[in-house]
Scaffold this active site. Structure first.
Site, mmCIF file in Angstrom:
data_model
loop_
_atom_site.group_PDB
_atom_site.id
_atom_site.type_symbol
_atom_site.label_atom_id
_atom_site.label_comp_id
_atom_site.label_asym_id
_atom_site.label_seq_id
_atom_site.Cartn_x
_atom_site.Cartn_y
_atom_site.Cartn_z
ATOM 1 N N ASP A 278 0.816 -1.212 0.000
ATOM 2 C CA ASP A 278 0.000 0.000 0.000
ATOM 3 C C ASP A 278 0.848 1.260 0.000
ATOM 4 O OD1 ASP A 278 -2.601 -0.967 -0.029
ATOM 5 O OD2 ASP A 278 -2.772 -1.060 2.151
ATOM 6 N N GLU B 9 -5.621 3.873 -3.222
ATOM 7 C CA GLU B 9 -7.051 3.959 -2.961
ATOM 8 C C GLU B 9 -7.684 5.099 -3.747
ATOM 9 O OE1 GLU B 9 -8.028 4.167 1.154
ATOM 10 O OE2 GLU B 9 -6.873 2.381 1.697
ATOM 11 N N LYS C 80 -0.429 -0.358 -4.228
ATOM 12 C CA LYS C 80 -1.888 -0.201 -4.211
ATOM 13 C C LYS C 80 -2.245 1.228 -3.837
ATOM 14 C CE LYS C 80 -4.552 -2.405 -1.125
ATOM 15 N NZ LYS C 80 -5.259 -1.292 -0.424
ATOM 16 N N GLU D 65 -13.787 -3.368 -2.065
ATOM 17 C CA GLU D 65 -14.045 -3.630 -0.647
ATOM 18 C C GLU D 65 -15.439 -3.174 -0.240
ATOM 19 O OE1 GLU D 65 -12.168 -2.839 3.823
ATOM 20 O OE2 GLU D 65 -11.035 -2.257 2.034
#
EC number: 2.1.2.11
Length: 271
Positions: A90, A120, A118, A186
């Site tokens: 992340d 978001e 990753k 998610e």
């Protein structure tokens, strides 16, 4: 175990090939070499060094306090233990606020052993994704409930119901168009996650997004039934209870993902 040859390390192109062949991808979080080695040896295809470490390792109430230095330390620890699983790390809170900051953080993570980072969200993050991909850094996008946005969301809530589902579909296509090679969904209702998975050329990894995704991920503490000090989400299942050991739990989880028995309706969200 995975049909991907045990001795053959996973690569970014191999993930896309798995989707084309209809093979489910198995992902778990890990934060240290010991657990990572066990996961790698027992059928896990991808390891995520998540900023969830802020909650399950450091004891914070959110992922927001996690720093790039934290992520680099844990990524390096995990990377030393892996032979075949692909390592995703992340970008921590605000490390991707600008393309330049994201490049600096991503470079540190790849130098520590990550093979993909990753990020978001969509929106202004599309520019960040393009910037990294143009510089040969593979990107995994993360949509739906994005924990770094917990303050804006007002808590950890299901995302993508009603009209928001159409925006989520548009965002999913946009991150792929920007160059993302993988997408984590998610806390998304099963119907919309299934639709997105069918529409995209890249694999989707679900966490609370139903069985229609191309793979699944869980936080390792949740998969093992450990008390993380936080309320257990609906999508969590304790595989240690049936596996009898950590290795057995990992094998049970991997098998359940591959044969489609996890997640079932009990561990997913309706429209």
């Amino acid at each position: 175990m995975s049909s991907h040859a045990d001795s053959k390390p996973w690569t970014v192109p191999a993930l896309a090939q798995a989707k084309r062949e209809g093979r489910k991808l198995v992902m778990l979080t890990a934060y240290d070499a010991g657990f990572a080695r066990t996961f790698d040896a027992n059928g896990v295809d991808l390891i995520l060094v998540g900023d969830s470490l802020g909650m399950v390792v450091q004891g914070h109430d959110s992922t927001l306090p996690v720093t790039t230095a934290d992520m680099v330390y844990h990524t390096a620890s995990v990377a030393r233990a892996l032979d075949r699983a692909l390592l995703v790390a992340d970008l921590s809170f605000q490390a991707d606020a600008t393309p330049e900051r994201a490049l600096d953080a991503a470079t540190q993570l790849l130098q520590a052993g990550a093979e993909m980072v990753k990020i978001e969200g969509a929106g202004h993050k599309l520019e960040v994704i393009r910037y990294l991909v143009e510089r040969e850094i593979p990107v995994c996008s993360h949509l739906g409930l994005t924990p770094q946005s917990v303050l804006r969301f007002g808590g950890y809530k299901v995302q993508g119901r009603g009209e928001a589902g159409e925006q989520l579909r548009r965002d999913a296509q946009a991150v792929v168009d920007a160059g993302a090679s993988l997408l984590v969904l998610e806390c998304v209702p099963t119907p919309i996650a299934t639709q997105i998975s069918a529409e995209l050329s890249v694999p989707t990894i679900g966490i609370g997004a139903g069985p229609g995704c191309d793979g699944q991920v869980l936080v390792m503490h949740d998969m093992l039934g450990l008390d993380s000090g936080h309320r257990r989400p609906k999508f969590v299942k304790d595989f240690l209870a049936e596996g009898g050991s950590v290795a057995g739990a990992v094998r049970a989880y991997a098998q359940a993902v591959r044969d489609g028995s996890f997640p079932d309706a009990e561990h997913a969200y309706a429209a």
